[in-house]
Scaffold this active site. Structure first.
Site, PDB file in Angstrom:
ATOM      1  N   THR A   1       0.845  -1.191   0.000  1.00 13.14           N
ATOM      2  CA  THR A   1       0.000   0.000   0.000  1.00 13.14           C
ATOM      3  C   THR A   1       0.884   1.245   0.000  1.00 13.14           C
ATOM      4  O   THR A   1       1.748   1.402   0.860  1.00 13.14           O
ATOM      5  CB  THR A   1      -0.927  -0.002   1.223  1.00 13.14           C
ATOM      6  OG1 THR A   1      -1.844  -1.095   1.091  1.00 13.14           O
ATOM      7  CG2 THR A   1      -1.705   1.291   1.340  1.00 13.14           C
TER       8      THR A   1
ATOM      9  N   HIS B   1      -7.350 -11.111  -0.917  1.00 15.65           N
ATOM     10  CA  HIS B   1      -6.691 -10.704   0.329  1.00 15.65           C
ATOM     11  C   HIS B   1      -7.444 -11.327   1.502  1.00 15.65           C
ATOM     12  O   HIS B   1      -8.477 -10.841   1.934  1.00 15.65           O
ATOM     13  CB  HIS B   1      -6.689  -9.183   0.439  1.00 15.65           C
ATOM     14  CG  HIS B   1      -5.661  -8.639   1.391  1.00 15.65           C
ATOM     15  ND1 HIS B   1      -5.072  -9.406   2.371  1.00 15.65           N
ATOM     16  CD2 HIS B   1      -5.116  -7.399   1.518  1.00 15.65           C
ATOM     17  CE1 HIS B   1      -4.206  -8.667   3.054  1.00 15.65           C
ATOM     18  NE2 HIS B   1      -4.208  -7.442   2.548  1.00 15.65           N
TER      19      HIS B   1
ATOM     20  N   ASN C   1      -3.874 -10.292   7.193  1.00 16.57           N
ATOM     21  CA  ASN C   1      -3.540  -9.016   7.836  1.00 16.57           C
ATOM     22  C   ASN C   1      -4.694  -8.298   8.523  1.00 16.57           C
ATOM     23  O   ASN C   1      -4.719  -7.068   8.615  1.00 16.57           O
ATOM     24  CB  ASN C   1      -2.884  -8.075   6.819  1.00 16.57           C
ATOM     25  CG  ASN C   1      -1.533  -8.586   6.379  1.00 16.57           C
ATOM     26  OD1 ASN C   1      -0.985  -9.524   6.974  1.00 16.57           O
ATOM     27  ND2 ASN C   1      -0.982  -8.002   5.326  1.00 16.57           N
TER      28      ASN C   1
ATOM     29  N   TYR D   1      -7.896  -7.974   7.741  1.00 17.45           N
ATOM     30  CA  TYR D   1      -8.969  -7.362   6.952  1.00 17.45           C
ATOM     31  C   TYR D   1     -10.191  -8.293   6.923  1.00 17.45           C
ATOM     32  O   TYR D   1     -10.222  -9.286   7.634  1.00 17.45           O
ATOM     33  CB  TYR D   1      -8.442  -6.986   5.567  1.00 17.45           C
ATOM     34  CG  TYR D   1      -7.356  -5.927   5.655  1.00 17.45           C
ATOM     35  CD1 TYR D   1      -7.627  -4.659   6.172  1.00 17.45           C
ATOM     36  CD2 TYR D   1      -6.043  -6.206   5.290  1.00 17.45           C
ATOM     37  CE1 TYR D   1      -6.631  -3.699   6.302  1.00 17.45           C
ATOM     38  CE2 TYR D   1      -5.040  -5.252   5.410  1.00 17.45           C
ATOM     39  CZ  TYR D   1      -5.353  -3.997   5.923  1.00 17.45           C
ATOM     40  OH  TYR D   1      -4.364  -3.051   6.058  1.00 17.45           O
TER      41      TYR D   1
ATOM     42  N   ASN E   1      -3.333  -5.155  12.486  1.00 18.28           N
ATOM     43  CA  ASN E   1      -4.695  -4.633  12.580  1.00 18.28           C
ATOM     44  C   ASN E   1      -5.514  -5.319  13.671  1.00 18.28           C
ATOM     45  O   ASN E   1      -6.704  -5.560  13.515  1.00 18.28           O
ATOM     46  CB  ASN E   1      -5.405  -4.737  11.223  1.00 18.28           C
ATOM     47  CG  ASN E   1      -4.804  -3.791  10.203  1.00 18.28           C
ATOM     48  OD1 ASN E   1      -4.632  -2.608  10.479  1.00 18.28           O
ATOM     49  ND2 ASN E   1      -4.486  -4.299   9.036  1.00 18.28           N
TER      50      ASN E   1
END
Length: 371
Positions: free
Chosen positions: A25, A179, A182, A184, A239
């Site tokens: 990112t 994805h 992480n 999400y 996260n």
């Protein structure tokens, strides 16, 4: 002896080498549209066997950071088509990472200023990236999420399917990477620390993995399993992600992927961007056991590893048959010609961490290539 510079068949794709550019990112796509800088940035790195793009939102709801790209608007797809054309002209292969951030967002980034969505209404002890009116980026606390109703989940699965189809057919990507890592949305459903549901998407491992398999089946049905990979991070705390017993959870996940003929599984080992030996639960996570669970279930897809690899560690992983490919992140930020540098044992540029997120060409497209 197999090396990281040898070619590899990856599902439907023929790769020139086994060096992958990891998704990174960079927050340089205003209005979620990749522009001229992205065209230059990715084409500079086209000697990677495969580029996996920065995470790209499948919907407005799926966006969690300012100035990240999307796949849900015509202008976004047109922007990405310029990128893929440039990468292909330079001889490269490129896949897009399909992203729904779930609770890792801010209400100012959500449609109508609404709450971010999550499996359960648990606020993340994490931050996201916003751009202030003066144009300066800043990291702020994520907003309180709301729990998704089960009736909303088919719509999110459809967003993944539609984005994957558009990525291949309109934006010109060679493949897609789901994805699932992480912290999400998909990872939030997997983990016991973020999923406190009591319906068919919560509780047991089978229920918590349900959304992941629904997304995989929708995406592969749209673009083909040979063009599809998935990223998983079994123990990362990124996260505010956590699970009390990750080994049986992720062994179940990869076993379920074993009969779905994916092109590859992308495994983040340890803490994303941190310690490779980080673990959660009562004992160290066994990545060899994870791979065995996948192979024993019939999984033939390539095994792609990531996190803290240098040339020596990567060469050993491939030579020993532990991995088929290795992904590099920060090294690709600072070294657009990383493949050549590794092959020649050339000195590597150091990345400028101050320019990782947001900004312009500095620290993005201005890193020098080796003489």
């Amino acid at each position: 002896m197999t090396t990281i510079f040898d070619p590899l068949r990856l599902g439907d794709l023929a790769l020139a080498n086994r060096i992958v550019m990891a998704p990174l990112t960079r927050n340089r796509s205003p209005n979620a549209v990749p522009g001229d800088l992205a065209v230059t940035y990715y084409s500079q790195r086209a000697t990677a066997g495969l580029i996996v793009t920065e995470a790209t939102a499948i919907s407005h709801q799926g966006q969690g950071y300012a100035d990240v790209p999307g796949l849900y608007g015509a202008d976004q797809l047109a922007g990405w088509k310029r990128v893929t054309d440039a990468v292909h002209a330079a001889g490269g292969k490129i896949a897009v990472q399909l992203w729904h951030v779930g609770r890792i967002s801010h209400n100012t980034l959500q449609p109508g200023g609404g709450k971010p969505v999550a499996p359960s209404a648990i606020r993340a002890k994490s931050k996201t990236y916003l751009v202030k009116p003066d144009g300066i980026g800043e990291f702020v606390e994520t907003s309180e999420p709301r729990a998704l109703d089960a009736a909303e989940l088919p719509g999110i699965v459809e967003d993944f399917r539609r984005a994957a189809k558009a990525a291949i057919e309109e934006a010109g990507f060679d493949g897609v990477e789901i994805h699932g890592a992480n912290g999400y949305l998909i990872d939030q459903f997997l983990r016991s620390g973020t999923n406190h549901r009591n319906d068919n998407y919560g509780g047991s491992i089978e229920n918590r993995a349900r959304l992941l398999f629904e997304v995989v089946d929708a995406v592969t049905g749209a673009v083909g399993a040979g063009k599809t990979g998935i990223r998983l991070s079994p123990v990362t705390p990124a996260n505010d992600a956590s699970d009390t017993d990750p080994q049986p959870l992720f062994n179940h996940v990869v076993a379920g992927l074993g009969n779905r003929d994916l092109a590859y599984l992308h495994i983040v080992e340890g803490a994303t961007g941190g310690a490779r030996d980080f673990s959660q639960g009562d004992k160290p996570f066994d990545y060899a056991d994870l791979k065995a669970a996948y192979r024993n279930a019939g999984g033939q897809g390539a095994w792609l590893v990531n996190n803290g690899y240098d040339k020596e560690l990567a060469e050993k992983a491939v030579a020993d048959g532990y991995a088929d490919l290795v992904a590099f992140g920060k090294l690709f930020i600072a070294n657009p010609d990383l493949v050549s540098r590794l092959k020649r044992n050339a000195e590597l540029n150091d990345p400028d961490k101050a320019t990782f997120y947001g900004g312009n060409s500095r620290g993005y497209t201005d890193y020098p290539t080796a003489a």
